[in-house]
Design an enzyme around this catalytic site. Structure first.
Site, PDB file in Angstrom:
ATOM      1  N   HIS A 137     -35.577  -1.302 -16.932  1.00  0.00           N
ATOM      2  CA  HIS A 137     -35.139  -1.466 -15.544  1.00  0.00           C
ATOM      3  C   HIS A 137     -33.787  -0.765 -15.348  1.00  0.00           C
ATOM      4  O   HIS A 137     -32.896  -0.844 -16.201  1.00  0.00           O
ATOM      5  CB  HIS A 137     -35.014  -2.958 -15.213  1.00  0.00           C
ATOM      6  CG  HIS A 137     -34.840  -3.222 -13.753  1.00  0.00           C
ATOM      7  ND1 HIS A 137     -33.622  -3.111 -13.120  1.00  0.00           N
ATOM      8  CD2 HIS A 137     -35.730  -3.579 -12.794  1.00  0.00           C
ATOM      9  CE1 HIS A 137     -33.763  -3.399 -11.839  1.00  0.00           C
ATOM     10  NE2 HIS A 137     -35.049  -3.683 -11.608  1.00  0.00           N
TER      11      HIS A 137
ATOM     12  N   GLU B 172     -31.270  -1.375 -13.547  1.00  0.00           N
ATOM     13  CA  GLU B 172     -30.064  -2.221 -13.588  1.00  0.00           C
ATOM     14  C   GLU B 172     -29.649  -2.495 -15.037  1.00  0.00           C
ATOM     15  O   GLU B 172     -28.474  -2.421 -15.391  1.00  0.00           O
ATOM     16  CB  GLU B 172     -30.333  -3.541 -12.862  1.00  0.00           C
ATOM     17  CG  GLU B 172     -29.110  -4.454 -12.847  1.00  0.00           C
ATOM     18  CD  GLU B 172     -29.468  -5.882 -12.473  1.00  0.00           C
ATOM     19  OE1 GLU B 172     -30.139  -6.070 -11.453  1.00  0.00           O
ATOM     20  OE2 GLU B 172     -29.070  -6.792 -13.224  1.00  0.00           O
TER      21      GLU B 172
ATOM     22  N   CYS C  25     -28.504 -13.504 -10.106  1.00  0.00           N
ATOM     23  CA  CYS C  25     -27.909 -13.520  -8.765  1.00  0.00           C
ATOM     24  C   CYS C  25     -28.424 -14.733  -7.989  1.00  0.00           C
ATOM     25  O   CYS C  25     -29.621 -15.039  -8.008  1.00  0.00           O
ATOM     26  CB  CYS C  25     -28.257 -12.231  -8.040  1.00  0.00           C
ATOM     27  SG  CYS C  25     -27.714 -12.234  -6.337  1.00  0.00           S
TER      28      CYS C  25
HETATM   29 FE1  F3S Z   1     -27.037  -7.619  -5.602  1.00  0.00          FE
HETATM   30 FE2  F3S Z   1     -28.198  -9.893  -5.939  1.00  0.00          FE
HETATM   31 FE3  F3S Z   1     -29.258  -8.110  -4.387  1.00  0.00          FE
HETATM   32  S1  F3S Z   1     -27.320  -8.681  -7.434  1.00  0.00           S
HETATM   33  S2  F3S Z   1     -28.667  -6.219  -5.220  1.00  0.00           S
HETATM   34  S3  F3S Z   1     -27.316  -9.192  -4.073  1.00  0.00           S
HETATM   35  S4  F3S Z   1     -30.344  -9.477  -5.710  1.00  0.00           S
END
Ligand code: F3S
Length: 772
Positions: free
Chosen positions: A122, A124, A188
């Site tokens: 991935h 990221e 996140c």
């Molecule tokens: Fe950033 Fe969370 Fe979206 S890390 S790209 S806000 S899923």
């Protein structure tokens, strides 16, 4: 057919930001490149490419224009390389991902082995690995984690779109491989919230539609979690992929969308399904003005229904989350979609603030509920529905540093935590469980104070002015004046003792607590006092403790009331000072002689508790008896001789000797022993007459009679030497022959004092004391 759209479906703030930054650059004109697909949604990317965006995988052959680094981020090396070209770098890396880059870079520099839990292919994860020189171990399955080598120091982070249960499972394995592990839950919160809402909807519907790119990690995970609760899950990029006949038999259909799915794709899907529902099949022919995505996001998520197990496996129970605060769509619209964003002027700090504002707000000193995510030997990681997780260090555990956190908590426990610090410098919230207990203790004590309850305190130390005490683990202070109703001279005697006390002053803000044992004593004393007044009678016998001695008597504590024994009622014999008979602290039995309830006065007698010596004398002695007495007083007309304690008789000067004596002190002295004959007993006046010379004569006659009965009638005149052995031995006085008539001097015997008299004396004494 009912359509339920899950909250938080669609663009997250990071993706929304990247799209808006790109649109703003496209509007400015010139070449705009995206380094890799800007987002994982073909349809959205197609739209941007129609507006001029060029997607590239290699920037080495272009030498002008702007290059956009997408929300996933790239490696440190890539950033530096681009900066070394003529290209203008537009960095739309999500600030949250950037914070993961920073953690990895910092710990890598400190010698930690970086471990990333995520998909190694991935973008990221590749980007994150680029911030530790591509040295990270990347694991995505338990089997991969088991194959890791043993590590001295490991720093573990997660792909931001990971599932929490997987992250925790793999962290556990990595912990066993690490002597020291630093764990960062970098999933996140936008992902967590989206997954949570997805679970809730999945539970309620017959079929679940997950909209998003087939390669979008977070969309794939939405489909995974949906399958746990719903049998019919359709992961599609657009509604066109769905054969609507497939869903015609479902009554309730849920819909969610990945972080890269734009609102217009969601709106299109809803519109098509609604039209189908109404019998109008017009796949893809949607008038977007007719669909407002906010209006159809009608799901009411009831977080209370999320069980712990479910929360542990996948998500976090959001009991305290205000949905209005965490709806990212609102953030997107109200806070990010503004002129500044469109102009690409929003910097990272502002973006972070925008993201932060979408999460629950917390402050130092808050007490929150959290779910235990992870427990190591040294710390506990807790989800508090904040953008970062919280850490409870060992020193902040309720039972102190000596306790292993694993003995106290298990993953999934819901616990109360106190916010010590919002950021420990590494992005984690510093939490304390100990301080929650502390606050609870104070709150309990506040109730104790308000209810005026009696509590047990343990004396820690004697300090200037009082005692430091411990009450249920909380420190308090007992002033010296509050230790007892009686004066306390030595505070050290209380060290280590447990005392009953009341809280008399309490300030929870200042953490101040003042205690009084005296207050407890007063209540007890008042009770005893009441009981005493109800039962007291003249003549009754009571027990008490001598409190203090004065010149005129002794005060006795009867248990709440002090009574007075006047000096004349202390003993049957003359008392010069009460200390001759009693000492302070002595337990005594006394007789009530008089009392006045109104004036709170009780007159007591001590001598009245003992048999009167005169009666003893009458029982044991008669006229004619010869006894040995002690000279206790000498006057001109004779001497007083103590026959028994409390009974003195008069030895008149004429009865001291047959020899002539000028005055008794010539032959007698105080304390001398003398043989006397009882010549008269006046029972009415309680007087005794004594004769020393008759005692000697009688003894001589008796001795003579024994030796030669014929001379037994001869009279003898006793000598002074015969009278008093001591006197003759110590003072060589000439012998005199004195005849004296024995007559008892009236004894000065004080009557028990009346209550009024006692009161006057107490009053006087009180005045003297107050003058002092
Ligand atoms: Fe950033 Fe969370 Fe979206 S890390 S790209 S806000 S899923």
């Amino acid at each position: 057919m009912e359509i339920i759209i899950a909250e938080n479906a669609g663009f997250c703030s990071g993706v929304d930001r990247a799209v808006k930054m790109t649109e703003a650059e496209l509007a400015k004109g010139g070449y705009v490149y995206s380094y890799g697909p800007l987002i994982h949604n073909k349809q959205a990317v197609d739209r941007l490419e129609k507006d001029g965006l060029i997607t590239i995988d290699d920037y080495s052959e272009i030498d002008e224009g702007k290059i956009i680094v997408r929300a996933h981020g790239v490696s440190e090396k890539t950033i530096k390389n681009i900066e070394g070209t003529n290209l203008e770098l537009i960095d739309s890396t999500c600030p949250y991902v950037k914070s993961v880059h920073k953690k990895v870079a910092d710990y890598y520099k400190d010698g930690y082995q970086i471990v990333i839990i995520g998909d190694k292919d991935h973008a990221e994860v590749i980007g994150i690995n680029g911030w530790c020189n591509d040295s990270a171990f990347i694991v995505n399955e338990a089997s991969e984690a088991y194959e890791l080598p043993n590590m001295q120091k490991s720093c573990v982070v997660s792909q931001t779109t990971n599932r929490l249960d997987k992250f925790l499972e793999l962290s556990n394995i990595i912990d066993q491989k690490s002597e020291q592990m630093k764990l960062f839950n970098t999933i996140c919160n936008a992902t967590k919230l989206r997954q949570e809402a997805c679970i809730e909807v999945s539970k309620q519907v017959d079929a679940m539609i997950v909209l998003g790119g087939k390669h979008s990690s977070n969309t794939i995970k939405l489909a995974e979690v949906s399958r746990k609760y719903c049998d019919n899950v359709y992961h599609i990029e657009t509604i066109e992929e769905l054969t609507l006949q497939d869903i015609q038999n479902f009554y309730k259909i849920g819909l969610t969308a990945g972080a890269s799915t734009p609102d217009w794709i969601i709106e299109e899907a809803v519109k098509v399904m609604e039209n189908y529902n109404n019998g109008e099949v017009n796949n893809g022919e949607v008038n977007k003005d007719e669909v407002n995505i906010d209006e159809v996001k009608n799901v009411e998520v009831n977080n209370d229904e999320v069980s712990n197990d479910e929360a542990n496996k996948v998500e976090v129970n959001n009991d305290e989350v205000n949905k209005d605060e965490v709806n990212n769509d609102e953030v997107n619209k109200d806070e990010v979609n503004n002129d500044e964003a469109n102009k690409n002027e929003m910097n990272n700090d502002e973006m972070m603030k925008a993201i932060d504002s979408s999460f629950k707000r917390i402050s130092r000193g808050d007490v929150l509920k959290g779910i235990v995510l992870y427990v190591t030997n040294n710390e506990v990681m807790v989800n508090i529905n904040f953008k970062s997780d919280g850490i409870i260090e060992r020193s902040e555990l309720p039972k102190g540093e000596s306790t292993n956190p694993k003995d106290l908590y298990q993953v999934g426990d819901i616990i109360d935590v106190y916010v010590v610090k919002i950021d420990d410098g590494e992005g984690n919230v510093v939490l304390s469980a100990k301080r929650v207990e502390f606050i609870k203790d104070w709150e309990i004590l506040e109730d104790t104070f308000k209810n005026e309850e009696v509590i047990e305190v343990e004396v820690q130390n004697a300090v200037k002015g009082g005692l430091t005490v411990l009450v249920n683990g909380v420190n308090g202070f007992m002033p010296a004046s509050q230790i007892s109703l009686s004066y306390v001279s030595d505070l050290n005697q209380f060290k280590g003792q447990k005392l009953q006390a009341k809280i008399i002053d309490f300030d929870i803000q200042k953490r101040r607590m003042i205690l009084s044992r005296k207050a407890v004593e007063k209540v007890q004393t008042d009770k005893k006092r009441k009981a005493l007044w109800e039962t007291i009678e003249v003549g009754s016998m009571l027990e008490g403790v001598v409190q203090r001695l004065t010149d005129f008597g002794a005060f006795v504590d009867l248990g709440g009331i002090d009574g007075l024994i006047h000096i004349s009622d202390l003993a049957w014999f003359r008392v010069k000072h009460p200390s001759d008979v009693l000492s302070e602290g002595e337990h005594v039995e006394v007789k009530v002689l008089a009392f006045d309830k109104e004036k709170n006065r009780i007159s007591l007698g001590l001598k009245q508790t003992k048999e009167e010596p005169w009666k003893i004398f009458l029982n044991d002695y008669k006229v004619g008896d010869i006894v040995e007495g002690e000279v206790v007083n000498i006057l001109d007309f004779g001497a007083f001789v103590r026959v028994i304690k409390g009974v003195d008789g008069l030895l008149h000067v004429s009865q001291i000797s047959n020899e002539h004596i000028e005055k008794p002190s010539d032959v007698l002295s105080i304390g001398a022993k003398v043989m006397v004959k009882i010549t008269e007993i006046n029972e009415e006046d309680k007087k005794i007459s004594l004769s020393a010379k008759e005692a000697v004569e009688t003894e001589n006659i008796e001795e003579k009679a024994k030796d030669s009965p014929e001379e037994s009638e001869v009279a003898f005149s006793p000598t002074i030497g015969e009278l008093t052995k001591e006197k003759t031995e110590t003072e060589e006085k000439p012998e005199v022959n004195v005849e004296v008539a024995v007559e008892k001097e009236p004894e000065v015997e004080e009557e028990p004092k009346a209550v009024e008299e006692v009161e006057t004396e107490i009053k006087l004494e009180a005045e003297e004391n107050s003058e002092e």
